[in-house]
Motif scaffolding. Structure first.
Motif, PDB file in Angstrom:
ATOM      1  N   ASP A 121      87.189 -63.767   3.035  1.00  0.00           N
ATOM      2  CA  ASP A 121      87.676 -63.723   2.442  1.00  0.00           C
ATOM      3  C   ASP A 121      87.859 -63.114   0.871  1.00  0.00           C
ATOM      4  N   PHE A 122      87.029 -63.633   0.091  1.00  0.00           N
ATOM      5  CA  PHE A 122      85.875 -63.449  -0.905  1.00  0.00           C
ATOM      6  C   PHE A 122      84.571 -62.660  -0.843  1.00  0.00           C
ATOM      7  N   ARG A 123      84.831 -61.794  -2.118  1.00  0.00           N
ATOM      8  CA  ARG A 123      82.809 -61.299  -1.691  1.00  0.00           C
ATOM      9  C   ARG A 123      82.570 -61.042  -2.853  1.00  0.00           C
ATOM     10  N   ILE A 124      81.083 -62.214  -2.993  1.00  0.00           N
ATOM     11  CA  ILE A 124      80.596 -62.766  -4.408  1.00  0.00           C
ATOM     12  C   ILE A 124      79.228 -61.269  -4.592  1.00  0.00           C
ATOM     13  N   LEU A 143      91.033 -52.561   2.253  1.00  0.00           N
ATOM     14  CA  LEU A 143      90.921 -52.830   1.160  1.00  0.00           C
ATOM     15  C   LEU A 143      90.602 -51.580  -0.615  1.00  0.00           C
ATOM     16  N   LEU A 152      82.797 -53.611  -7.430  1.00  0.00           N
ATOM     17  CA  LEU A 152      83.280 -54.680  -8.159  1.00  0.00           C
ATOM     18  C   LEU A 152      85.224 -53.454  -8.767  1.00  0.00           C
ATOM     19  N   GLY A 186      87.323 -52.991  -5.742  1.00  0.00           N
ATOM     20  CA  GLY A 186      88.230 -54.077  -5.061  1.00  0.00           C
ATOM     21  C   GLY A 186      87.134 -54.816  -3.816  1.00  0.00           C
ATOM     22  N   VAL A 188      83.963 -55.609  -3.367  1.00  0.00           N
ATOM     23  CA  VAL A 188      84.091 -56.960  -3.998  1.00  0.00           C
ATOM     24  C   VAL A 188      84.422 -57.468  -4.854  1.00  0.00           C
ATOM     25  N   ASP A 189      84.937 -58.990  -4.864  1.00  0.00           N
ATOM     26  CA  ASP A 189      85.491 -59.618  -5.858  1.00  0.00           C
ATOM     27  C   ASP A 189      85.028 -60.509  -7.783  1.00  0.00           C
ATOM     28  N   ARG A 190      84.488 -60.341  -7.285  1.00  0.00           N
ATOM     29  CA  ARG A 190      83.236 -60.841  -8.472  1.00  0.00           C
ATOM     30  C   ARG A 190      81.522 -60.522  -8.201  1.00  0.00           C
TER      31      ARG A 190
END
Length: 258
Positions: free
Chosen positions: A117-120, A149, A171, A174, A176-178
């Protein structure tokens, strides 16, 4: 006997660590170990969030090309179906999944990260779907999840060229999110934050977004109505609203599901 996937669970958060150095290549053993990990997570109501991690040096650099090169049509059909289904199980976990991306996340490695759901990502991480350079295409969800995405045009460009995407561009796009100096610690901290929330409301948000995005707006709204109605039967709803009325917003402490 060692396993290429390590699973640790503590304080409602599970870490699924790929452990087949140096590159965490996806072969049959890795696929089966990931499937076992997914089954354990699916069956454990005490897990409220999951972190996917490949270690400090590399998330995963893709499939074992030596194994793929030996496959014919029948071999790849069954093997790819199993890997695709395994990745989809992570995407469909009823809890938030956070990928901590270090080093390379290429081919199947990026496809696994896309199930989160999220990628750092680390600032020096590199992502990409270079399968076209082998005369094939991404086969474990990349053509579908990347497109959702970044849109059709950019997804086609990245997959048709097979180029590697540095972390900052990922990043900006979009993917990765952070970015973080230590992606695992950042992912673990975020996972704990999510795990402290109301499990069933968070599950409903994930379901509404992931399933509703491909529905007409009327269908998505109907799904949303059904999900919010169901939450009124949960202890978390009682806890959250009682806490708001007594103490104001942001004070509720949510417990484990019954």
């Amino acid at each position: 006997m060692t396993t290429p996937v390590q699973l640790e669970i503590a304080d409602r958060v599970a870490t699924v660590r790929l452990d087949a150095p140096p590159l965490n290549a996806f072969d049959t053993g890795m696929q089966r170990a990931l499937a076992d990990a997914a089954a354990t997570l699916e069956a454990d109501p005490g897990v409220h969030a999951v972190v996917l991690y490949g270690g400090p040096r590399c998330f995963a650099a893709g499939a074992d090309i030596k194994q793929l090169a030996a496959f014919g049509f029948e071999d790849i059909t069954g093997w790819n179906r199993a890997l695709q289904q395994t990745f989809t199980r992570f995407a469909e976990l009823p809890v938030p999944v956070v990928a901590a991306v270090t080093g390379y996340a290429l081919g199947g490695g990026m496809e696994l990260a896309l199930t989160a759901d999220f990628r750092i990502a680390a600032e020096d991480a590199v992502l990409g779907l270079p399968e076209v350079l082998l005369g094939i295409i991404p086969g474990s969800g990349g053509t579908q999840r990347l497109t959702r995405l970044v849109g059709r045009g950019k997804a086609k460009e990245l997959m048709m060229t097979g180029r590697r995407v540095p972390a900052q561009e990922a990043l900006d796009l979009g993917i990765v999110d952070r970015l973080a100096e230590d992606p695992y610690e950042a992912a673990l901290g975020f996972a704990h934050e999510l795990a402290a929330g109301p499990r069933f409301a968070i599950q409903a948000i994930k379901e509404a977004v992931d399933q509703g995005i491909d529905l007409p707006i009327a269908g998505g709204l109907a799904l949303e109505r059904s999900l919010i109605a169901g939450l009124f039967a949960t202890t978390d709803r009682d806890t959250g609203m009682a806490s708001f009325l007594q103490h104001g917003p942001g004070k509720a402490r949510f417990g484990d599901p019954a």
